[in-house]
Design a protein around this motif. Structure first.
Motif, short mmCIF file in Angstrom:
data_model
loop_
_atom_site.label_atom_id
_atom_site.label_comp_id
_atom_site.label_asym_id
_atom_site.label_seq_id
_atom_site.Cartn_x
_atom_site.Cartn_y
_atom_site.Cartn_z
N UNK A 1 -2.42 8.79 2.26
CA UNK A 1 -1.81 7.89 3.23
C UNK A 1 -2.70 7.64 4.42
N UNK A 2 -3.34 8.70 4.90
CA UNK A 2 -4.27 8.57 6.02
C UNK A 2 -5.41 7.63 5.68
N UNK A 3 -6.05 7.85 4.53
CA UNK A 3 -7.21 7.05 4.15
C UNK A 3 -6.83 5.60 3.89
N UNK A 4 -5.72 5.38 3.19
CA UNK A 4 -5.30 4.02 2.90
C UNK A 4 -4.97 3.26 4.17
N UNK B 1 -1.15 3.39 -2.66
CA UNK B 1 -2.12 2.65 -3.44
C UNK B 1 -3.39 2.38 -2.65
N UNK B 2 -4.43 1.98 -3.37
CA UNK B 2 -5.75 1.78 -2.79
C UNK B 2 -5.88 0.35 -2.27
N UNK C 1 0.82 -1.22 0.00
CA UNK C 1 0.00 0.00 0.00
C UNK C 1 0.85 1.26 0.00
N UNK C 2 1.93 1.27 0.78
CA UNK C 2 2.81 2.45 0.91
C UNK C 2 2.07 3.65 1.47
N UNK C 3 1.40 3.42 2.62
CA UNK C 3 0.70 4.52 3.29
C UNK C 3 1.60 5.26 4.27
N UNK C 4 2.60 4.59 4.82
CA UNK C 4 3.44 5.19 5.86
C UNK C 4 4.78 5.62 5.30
N UNK C 5 5.18 6.83 5.67
CA UNK C 5 6.54 7.28 5.34
C UNK C 5 7.44 7.23 6.57
#
Length: 476
Positions: free
Chosen positions: A160-163, A145-146, A42-46
């Protein structure tokens, strides 16, 4: 009883902490485990800070054992959009121009209020560079990504928050919204995203996008959004433009319902065009609102698209951000941002004043409309999520992200409260969002209406297929 910590809401967790059924350490480990399992896709977190998160969770656990919780979010795993200052962590804003070696000694107001209320900060989530567009990819962090289909975008700029919330990587997150940046990704990922009235949630530092910019919650339920709003709406002296704290708790007013409410349904604001699956899902949702006792009237607002005025305000702000990094900065940013700034260059003070006049006219019209209607309902977006890594859908006649977000940015111009709640799926299984808009300072009205709709349907129980065997419900 909580069946799965991965999918527990904040309010469910707090109830379980109170009874001793679950500890904050267990909930935090569940969020971190979900990040370990899913975020590579997903790659939501940095940024993820496991050690500090578990230390904070242990401190919360000790407070709960003494029956001395710190506040309204004690022990709730929480992520922060990487546009918000977070003490001890770099705020990189998705840009290679930002150094991680800065002085990160201050919390933004929303972060400070959550920390004061005992929230367990687990990490920072992605944003496009400086939050400039409606999808989430950046030179620094790559593509987010979703969870419903990883070939699709999560939306943005709070993608990022929503994913993260949609994938079970923590029950809630804080986002920002300058043109739909909370509601767009909420609509694309099937979660709840609330943009409050401007000034209800203090902001610091001031946004380069001025009074278009709002901060607010991204959650799985309206109850959690209301709870977070009770926390975020507390005063902060650093924001001179913020209003006073609300007189009543948002959470306590959720039960007001829809009976007797007058709702104006605008399927297209007079200039949009909807995907057929989106149109059907939204019209079905409007029927539910009517069944709940609302008096619904489909109206033609007769608007022309205010996008040109919005572009003046938006891209003037984006240009100032990049200019602040000095000569040559434009060559180091997202190439599509550089191209957008070239397309939208050379605005004058007169252009800015003309755009402000359009904004004032739109605000006046909405104020007068709300003398007749309690709420306005629209689709959140006219289309479902499209291919990840693109700013606009394939074949788009425009390169601007505003071309496919016609129902969100107008309500940043008017500063009204607006929420996106899940209302169905396309034939391909992609989420559809319903947008409810209230008059300025009618935040409680918007939240209570959204809660009534949510409680009459089952969409918020749906989970991405990759993580659950649950079927997609049609109605509760």
């Amino acid at each position: 009883m909580i069946d799965s910590l991965e999918w527990a809401t904040a309010t469910e967790l707090l109830t379980a902490y109170r009874s001793g059924e679950v500890s904050p350490v267990e909930a935090t480990r569940a969020a971190l485990d979900s990040i370990d399992r899913h975020d590579a896709d997903i790659n939501a977190f940095c940024l993820v800070e496991e050690e500090s998160a578990l230390a904070a969770a242990r401190e919360s656990e000790a407070r709960w054992l003494r029956n001395e919780p710190r506040g309204q979010a004690d022990g709730v795993p929480t992520s922060i959009k990487d546009l918000m200052l977070t003490k001890g962590w770099p705020t990189l804003r998705g840009s290679r121009l930002t150094s991680s070696d800065g002085d990160w000694s201050e919390d933004a107001p929303a972060v400070a209020r959550l920390r004061e209320n005992g929230a367990v900060l687990i990490g920072k989530v992605t944003s496009p560079e400086f939050g400039w567009k409606g999808v989430t990819d950046s030179p620094r962090c790559g593509i987010t990504r979703n969870p419903w289909d990883t070939s699709r975008t999560s939306g943005g700029s709070s993608g990022g928050s929503a994913a993260a919330v949609a994938q079970g990587m923590g029950p809630w997150s804080v986002g920002t919204d300058g043109g739909g940046s909370i509601r767009i990704p909420a609509g694309f990922t099937g979660v709840v995203g609330f943009k409050p009235t401007y000034g209800t949630v203090p902001l610091y530092p001031a946004s380069p996008f001025g009074t278009l910019a709002h901060a607010g919650p991204i959650t799985r339920t309206v109850e959690d959004a209301a709870l977070m709003m009770d926390i975020l709406s507390q005063p902060d002296a650093r924001d001179w433009s913020a209003g006073p704290a609300p007189m009543r708790s948002f959470l306590e007013t959720l039960g007001e319902g829809l009976r007797g409410r007058k709702i104006a349904f605008s399927p297209d604001l007079g200039y949009g065009r909807n995907d057929p699956d989106v149109e059907k899902a939204v019209r079905d949702a409007v029927q539910v609102l009517s069944e709940l006792g609302a008096e619904v009237e489909e109206i033609d607002l007769g608007w022309t698209d205010p996008v040109d005025a919005y572009h003046v305000l938006w891209f003037s702000g984006a240009a100032k951000v990049v200019e602040g990094y000095g000569p040559g900065a434009i060559d180091q940013v997202d190439p599509l941002l550089a191209a957008a700034l070239q397309r939208h260059a050379g605005f004058s003070a007169g252009d800015f004043l003309d755009a402000t006049a359009v904004r004032m006219k739109l605000g006046r019209e909405m104020g007068q409309l709300h003398e007749r209607y309690d709420l306005v309902v629209t689709p959140t977006l006219p289309i479902p999520a499209f291919e990840a890594g693109r700013d606009v859908p394939a074949g788009s006649a425009s390169a601007d992200w505003t071309s496919w977000t016609p129902y969100t940015y107008p309500f940043n111009l008017t500063q009204q409260p607006a929420i996106s709640v899940p209302c169905g799926f396309t034939a391909e299984g992609l989420p559809v969002g319903l947008q409810l808009v209230g008059p300025r300072h009618g935040d409680a009205r918007v939240l209570s209406a959204a809660a009534a709709y949510q409680n009459a349907t089952g969409w918020h129980h749906s989970r991405p297929r990759s993580t659950s065997q649950l079927s997609i419900p049609t109605r509760k």
